[in-house]
Motif scaffolding. Structure first.
Motif, PDB file in Angstrom:
ATOM      1  N   GLU A 137      -3.650   1.264  34.630  1.00 15.60           N
ATOM      2  CA  GLU A 137      -4.293   2.152  35.615  1.00 15.60           C
ATOM      3  C   GLU A 137      -4.100   3.618  35.226  1.00 15.60           C
ATOM      4  N   ILE A 138      -2.925   3.951  34.711  1.00 19.25           N
ATOM      5  CA  ILE A 138      -2.678   5.320  34.249  1.00 19.25           C
ATOM      6  C   ILE A 138      -3.613   5.648  33.092  1.00 19.25           C
ATOM      7  N   GLU A 139      -3.758   4.730  32.152  1.00 15.58           N
ATOM      8  CA  GLU A 139      -4.663   4.952  31.019  1.00 15.58           C
ATOM      9  C   GLU A 139      -6.096   5.164  31.494  1.00 15.58           C
ATOM     10  N   ALA A 140      -6.510   4.398  32.487  1.00 19.50           N
ATOM     11  CA  ALA A 140      -7.868   4.547  33.021  1.00 19.50           C
ATOM     12  C   ALA A 140      -8.041   5.926  33.656  1.00 19.50           C
ATOM     13  N   ARG A 141      -7.034   6.378  34.374  1.00 17.49           N
ATOM     14  CA  ARG A 141      -7.106   7.710  34.990  1.00 17.49           C
ATOM     15  C   ARG A 141      -7.123   8.799  33.921  1.00 17.49           C
ATOM     16  N   LEU A 142      -6.308   8.638  32.891  1.00 22.23           N
ATOM     17  CA  LEU A 142      -6.284   9.624  31.808  1.00 22.23           C
ATOM     18  C   LEU A 142      -7.624   9.670  31.072  1.00 22.23           C
ATOM     19  N   ALA A 143      -8.267   8.534  30.940  1.00 24.24           N
ATOM     20  CA  ALA A 143      -9.573   8.492  30.271  1.00 24.24           C
ATOM     21  C   ALA A 143     -10.605   9.324  31.028  1.00 24.24           C
ATOM     22  N   ARG A 144     -10.446   9.407  32.346  1.00 20.60           N
ATOM     23  CA  ARG A 144     -11.365  10.193  33.167  1.00 20.60           C
ATOM     24  C   ARG A 144     -10.998  11.671  33.208  1.00 20.60           C
ATOM     25  N   SER A 145      -9.828  12.040  32.693  1.00 21.34           N
ATOM     26  CA  SER A 145      -9.314  13.397  32.855  1.00 21.34           C
ATOM     27  C   SER A 145     -10.150  14.464  32.172  1.00 21.34           C
TER      28      SER A 145
END
Length: 181
Positions: A137-145
């Motif tokens: 989930e953190i990786e997914a959020r970072l991808a949107r950053s």
């Protein structure tokens, strides 16, 4: 004179809630908007009103929100009551999604976008530290950053929030409330 709605946006982990709370504390007349979210009440983080998906849908049908959207598997709503607060001159900070910025700009005269940024490594550390998301989930959020803001927005204030909080707050105040000579 009507107040301004200040939509605070930025990637997950950039510190939107921390910055908003600190700004509201140091600026009389600057209020916070409490969002309605389909997240469990004990999820932690910001102060919000937790509702079920069914209740959220009922509130949408009742036109209880002036803005609403879906993100990260949740639904978010901004209560209509903010319109009264703005009408009496209160400036309001609200944590928004980039997806509703154009809608907010069209609906609220004087709308301002406060865009907070931070390097990816800082975001990753903060997301891991808050302990709400799994590693995927953190990786997914970072991808949107690194998603850009929509084109054609009116007033946008870009501020980096990677150093001391006081530095970030001063940069924001200097842009939102410039001293007139």
């Amino acid at each position: 004179m009507a107040g301004r709605l200040i939509g605070v946006v930025g990637p997950s982990g950039v510190g939107k809630d921390t910055v908003m709370a600190a700004l509201a504390e140091r600026r009389p007349g600057l209020g916070l908007v409490r969002r309605v979210i389909t997240r469990p009440a004990d999820a932690g983080g910001e102060a919000f009103d937790a509702v079920t998906a069914d209740r959220f849908e009922a509130l949408c049908q009742d036109e209880a929100f002036c803005l609403h959207w879906a993100a990260h598997g949740l639904r978010y709503g901004i209560p209509r009551e903010i319109e009264g607060r703005l009408a009496v001159g209160e400036d309001l900070l609200v944590n928004l999604s980039r997806s509703v910025l154009r809608q907010a700009q069209a609906r609220f005269a004087g709308f301002v976008t406060l865009h907070l940024t931070a390097p990816r490594r800082v975001l990753a550390e903060r997301l891991a530290g808050r302990g709400r998301e799994t590693a995927p989930e953190i990786e997914a959020r970072l991808a949107r950053s690194e998603f850009a803001l929509p084109h054609g927005l009116g007033r946008v204030i870009d501020v980096a929030n990677a150093g001391p909080l006081e530095q970030t707050l001063q940069a924001i105040e200097d842009r939102l409330y410039p001293v007139k000579a």
